[in-house]
Design an enzyme around this catalytic site. Structure first.
Site, PDB file in Angstrom:
ATOM      1  N   SER A 137      27.341 -27.529  19.431  1.00  0.00           N
ATOM      2  CA  SER A 137      28.193 -28.039  20.507  1.00  0.00           C
ATOM      3  C   SER A 137      27.738 -27.503  21.859  1.00  0.00           C
ATOM      4  O   SER A 137      27.721 -28.234  22.858  1.00  0.00           O
ATOM      5  CB  SER A 137      29.656 -27.657  20.255  1.00  0.00           C
ATOM      6  OG  SER A 137      30.168 -28.353  19.135  1.00  0.00           O
TER       7      SER A 137
ATOM      8  N   ASP B 274      32.026 -35.271  20.076  1.00  0.00           N
ATOM      9  CA  ASP B 274      32.060 -34.069  19.250  1.00  0.00           C
ATOM     10  C   ASP B 274      33.315 -34.139  18.372  1.00  0.00           C
ATOM     11  O   ASP B 274      34.409 -33.848  18.834  1.00  0.00           O
ATOM     12  CB  ASP B 274      32.090 -32.843  20.153  1.00  0.00           C
ATOM     13  CG  ASP B 274      31.744 -31.552  19.430  1.00  0.00           C
ATOM     14  OD1 ASP B 274      31.582 -31.604  18.191  1.00  0.00           O
ATOM     15  OD2 ASP B 274      31.645 -30.508  20.089  1.00  0.00           O
TER      16      ASP B 274
ATOM     17  N   HIS C 212      36.622 -24.579  23.640  1.00  0.00           N
ATOM     18  CA  HIS C 212      35.749 -25.694  24.006  1.00  0.00           C
ATOM     19  C   HIS C 212      36.090 -26.196  25.403  1.00  0.00           C
ATOM     20  O   HIS C 212      35.203 -26.471  26.213  1.00  0.00           O
ATOM     21  CB  HIS C 212      35.894 -26.834  22.987  1.00  0.00           C
ATOM     22  CG  HIS C 212      35.010 -26.682  21.790  1.00  0.00           C
ATOM     23  ND1 HIS C 212      33.933 -27.498  21.555  1.00  0.00           N
ATOM     24  CD2 HIS C 212      35.036 -25.792  20.771  1.00  0.00           C
ATOM     25  CE1 HIS C 212      33.334 -27.124  20.425  1.00  0.00           C
ATOM     26  NE2 HIS C 212      33.992 -26.097  19.937  1.00  0.00           N
TER      27      HIS C 212
ATOM     28  N   ARG D 218      33.767 -26.250  29.254  1.00  0.00           N
ATOM     29  CA  ARG D 218      33.312 -27.484  29.897  1.00  0.00           C
ATOM     30  C   ARG D 218      33.614 -27.482  31.393  1.00  0.00           C
ATOM     31  O   ARG D 218      34.619 -26.917  31.820  1.00  0.00           O
ATOM     32  CB  ARG D 218      33.991 -28.696  29.229  1.00  0.00           C
ATOM     33  CG  ARG D 218      33.680 -28.830  27.753  1.00  0.00           C
ATOM     34  CD  ARG D 218      34.062 -30.199  27.237  1.00  0.00           C
ATOM     35  NE  ARG D 218      35.485 -30.447  27.236  1.00  0.00           N
ATOM     36  CZ  ARG D 218      36.294 -30.252  26.197  1.00  0.00           C
ATOM     37  NH1 ARG D 218      35.822 -29.749  25.079  1.00  0.00           N
ATOM     38  NH2 ARG D 218      37.577 -30.549  26.280  1.00  0.00           N
TER      39      ARG D 218
ATOM     40  N   GLY E 140      23.686 -29.674  13.169  1.00  0.00           N
ATOM     41  CA  GLY E 140      23.699 -28.234  12.931  1.00  0.00           C
ATOM     42  C   GLY E 140      24.803 -27.864  11.977  1.00  0.00           C
ATOM     43  O   GLY E 140      25.750 -28.632  11.764  1.00  0.00           O
ATOM     44  N   GLY E 141      24.695 -26.675  11.413  1.00  0.00           N
ATOM     45  CA  GLY E 141      25.731 -26.178  10.524  1.00  0.00           C
ATOM     46  C   GLY E 141      26.866 -25.537  11.300  1.00  0.00           C
ATOM     47  O   GLY E 141      26.891 -25.562  12.541  1.00  0.00           O
ATOM     48  N   ALA E 142      27.804 -24.931  10.592  1.00  0.00           N
ATOM     49  CA  ALA E 142      28.935 -24.279  11.227  1.00  0.00           C
ATOM     50  C   ALA E 142      28.455 -23.118  12.094  1.00  0.00           C
ATOM     51  O   ALA E 142      27.622 -22.313  11.673  1.00  0.00           O
ATOM     52  CB  ALA E 142      29.905 -23.774  10.156  1.00  0.00           C
ATOM     53  N   ARG E 143      28.993 -23.052  13.323  1.00  0.00           N
ATOM     54  CA  ARG E 143      28.673 -21.977  14.265  1.00  0.00           C
ATOM     55  C   ARG E 143      27.178 -21.874  14.558  1.00  0.00           C
ATOM     56  O   ARG E 143      26.666 -20.787  14.847  1.00  0.00           O
ATOM     57  CB  ARG E 143      29.185 -20.629  13.738  1.00  0.00           C
ATOM     58  CG  ARG E 143      30.695 -20.552  13.599  1.00  0.00           C
ATOM     59  CD  ARG E 143      31.376 -20.707  14.933  1.00  0.00           C
ATOM     60  NE  ARG E 143      32.812 -20.483  14.857  1.00  0.00           N
ATOM     61  CZ  ARG E 143      33.652 -20.662  15.860  1.00  0.00           C
ATOM     62  NH1 ARG E 143      33.184 -21.104  17.014  1.00  0.00           N
ATOM     63  NH2 ARG E 143      34.934 -20.444  15.730  1.00  0.00           N
ATOM     64  N   SER E 144      26.482 -22.965  14.463  1.00  0.00           N
ATOM     65  CA  SER E 144      25.037 -22.950  14.731  1.00  0.00           C
ATOM     66  C   SER E 144      24.724 -23.002  16.214  1.00  0.00           C
ATOM     67  O   SER E 144      23.604 -22.701  16.633  1.00  0.00           O
ATOM     68  CB  SER E 144      24.364 -24.139  14.035  1.00  0.00           C
ATOM     69  OG  SER E 144      24.878 -25.357  14.564  1.00  0.00           O
TER      70      SER E 144
END
Length: 401
Positions: A237, A302, A272, A276, A230-234
């Site tokens: 994660s 990641d 992040h 979790r 995916g791209g940035a901020r897609s």
């Protein structure tokens, strides 16, 4: 023990009354869901909801034989009218057991949220566990020397850690049939719902489905190796983390490390970590091959783009002369080592990487070099994975399934 799911939605139902969201808009016809309610062997009703009698009739069952009605959670809104002939609804105190005249034994399981879970043992010895919406077992829901439950009905999408706790305690095992209930409008129905449930090792069934507790059912196939692009901020994660949320233990491999004096990077890392589960263990390293080779819990990596940055730094890839002399060869060898480890690993692995091939061509030679090498790395790793996803605007598209 036979179980009929009269409803499988949240207490508000699906679609929610008056809700204009996209998920509710398509939750019509066979995709609509009444509030979750379970009929066990025609004798035990777990959660009395509006429309229970017609729901039973549509499923080919009458509620005339119900001997016990139990509630699992506070029912907001107007009181539900008790259908004629049904016994009054009640709740069993936490930890107490109840013997039903039909031969079923019911034990109330304490929750970490308002509500009560019920463990039901049938006359044939089969066992199921039903948890209320948003509820997870308080403490360890062990089996006290008993085998795992034959079936677990749980809010898989709303509280995936509830399933993780059950697996950690041995209450849910590899052969436990996990059915997702209390389904809400957070996940669109159809393929997306099936994919989310399968990622947790669970399944969703339509309202009115009758299942036999303890009967063999093919479990959802969980890919051992998944690459999430995916791209940035897609949302890549988040998607990767979601796929392992139902596992009792996960090793989260952060390849970005720490950056002294960079407050913005520290804030990103903090977000992040907060997202979790507490049971996950974080390892900050770019030495991925040894982790893939050794045994252990599932790995979430990641991300591969940061791993490649480190590998190119070590190879001196940003200097044209070094790159031409030995840097390119060193990087190829390091990438080959990683790809071989992915191919040979026995662990469940979810790896995240950036998809950069669709953007603007970088203006610098080093930028173009990184883009090209990341594209090659993604292709090689994807070739060794059973499942590859591309996340765009928070929507996951299966490229390889």
């Amino acid at each position: 023990m036979e179980l009929t799911l009269l409803g499988t939605g949240t207490p508000e139902g699906l679609p929610r009354p008056g809700c204009p969201c996209a998920a509710c808009a398509v939750s019509v016809g066979p995709r609509s869901r009444a509030a979750t309610s379970l009929l066990v062997d025609g004798a035990l009703l777990l959660d009395l909801t509006p429309g229970a009698v017609p729901a039973g009739a549509r499923a080919g069952h009458s509620l005339a034989g119900v001997r016990q009605v139990l509630l699992t959670h506070p029912h907001d809104g107007p009181p539900v009218e008790l259908p004629p002939g049904l016994p009054a609804a009640g709740r069993v105190p936490d930890g107490r057991e109840l013997a039903v005249i039909s031969g079923h034994r019911v034990r109330a399981v304490p929750m970490d949220a308002p509500g009560t879970g019920y463990e039901v043992t049938g006359p044939d010895g089969s066992r199921l566990l039903y948890l209320p919406p948003g509820g997870a077992p308080a403490g360890t829901a062990g089996t006290a020397g008993q085998r795992p439950y034959d079936m677990v009905l749980v809010d898989v999408l709303g509280r995936p850690e509830a399933l993780a706790r059950l697996r950690a305690s041995g209450a849910a095992g590899p052969t436990t049939d996990v059915i997702a209930v209390h389904l809400d409008h957070d996940v669109p129905p159809g393929r997306e719902l099936e994919r989310r449930c399968a990622a947790a090792g669970a399944r969703a069934v339509p309202d009115g489905t009758t299942v036999t507790v303890g009967e063999y059912h093919a479990l959802p196939t969980l890919p051992r190796r998944t690459l999430v692009l995916g791209g940035a901020r897609s949302g890549k994660s988040v998607e990767a983390e979601r796929r392992l949320a139902g596992f009792p233990e996960v090793e989260y491999v952060a390849t970005g490390g720490t950056r002294d004096g960079d407050a913005e990077w520290a804030a990103r890392v903090g977000l992040h970590r907060e997202r979790r589960p507490a049971s996950w263990r974080t390892v900050e390293t770019c030495e991925l091959a040894p982790l893939l080779v050794e045994g252990g819990p599932p790995l979430l990596i990641d991300c591969l783009a940061l791993w490649l940055t480190d590998a190119m730094d070590r190879a001196g890839a940003w200097d044209d002369a070094v790159w031409a002399a030995q840097g390119q060869k060193e990087l190829r060898e390091r990438v080959a080592e990683l790809v071989a480890a992915v191919r040979a690993t026995r662990r469940t692995v979810v790896a995240v990487s950036n998809e950069v091939g669709s953007g603007v061509v970088p203006a610098t030679a080093s930028g173009r070099r990184f883009r090209d090498e990341l594209g090659r790395l993604n292709s090689l790793v994807a070739g060794e994975c059973e499942h590859v996803l591309l996340v765009v605007a928070g929507q996951a598209v299966a490229l390889k399934d």
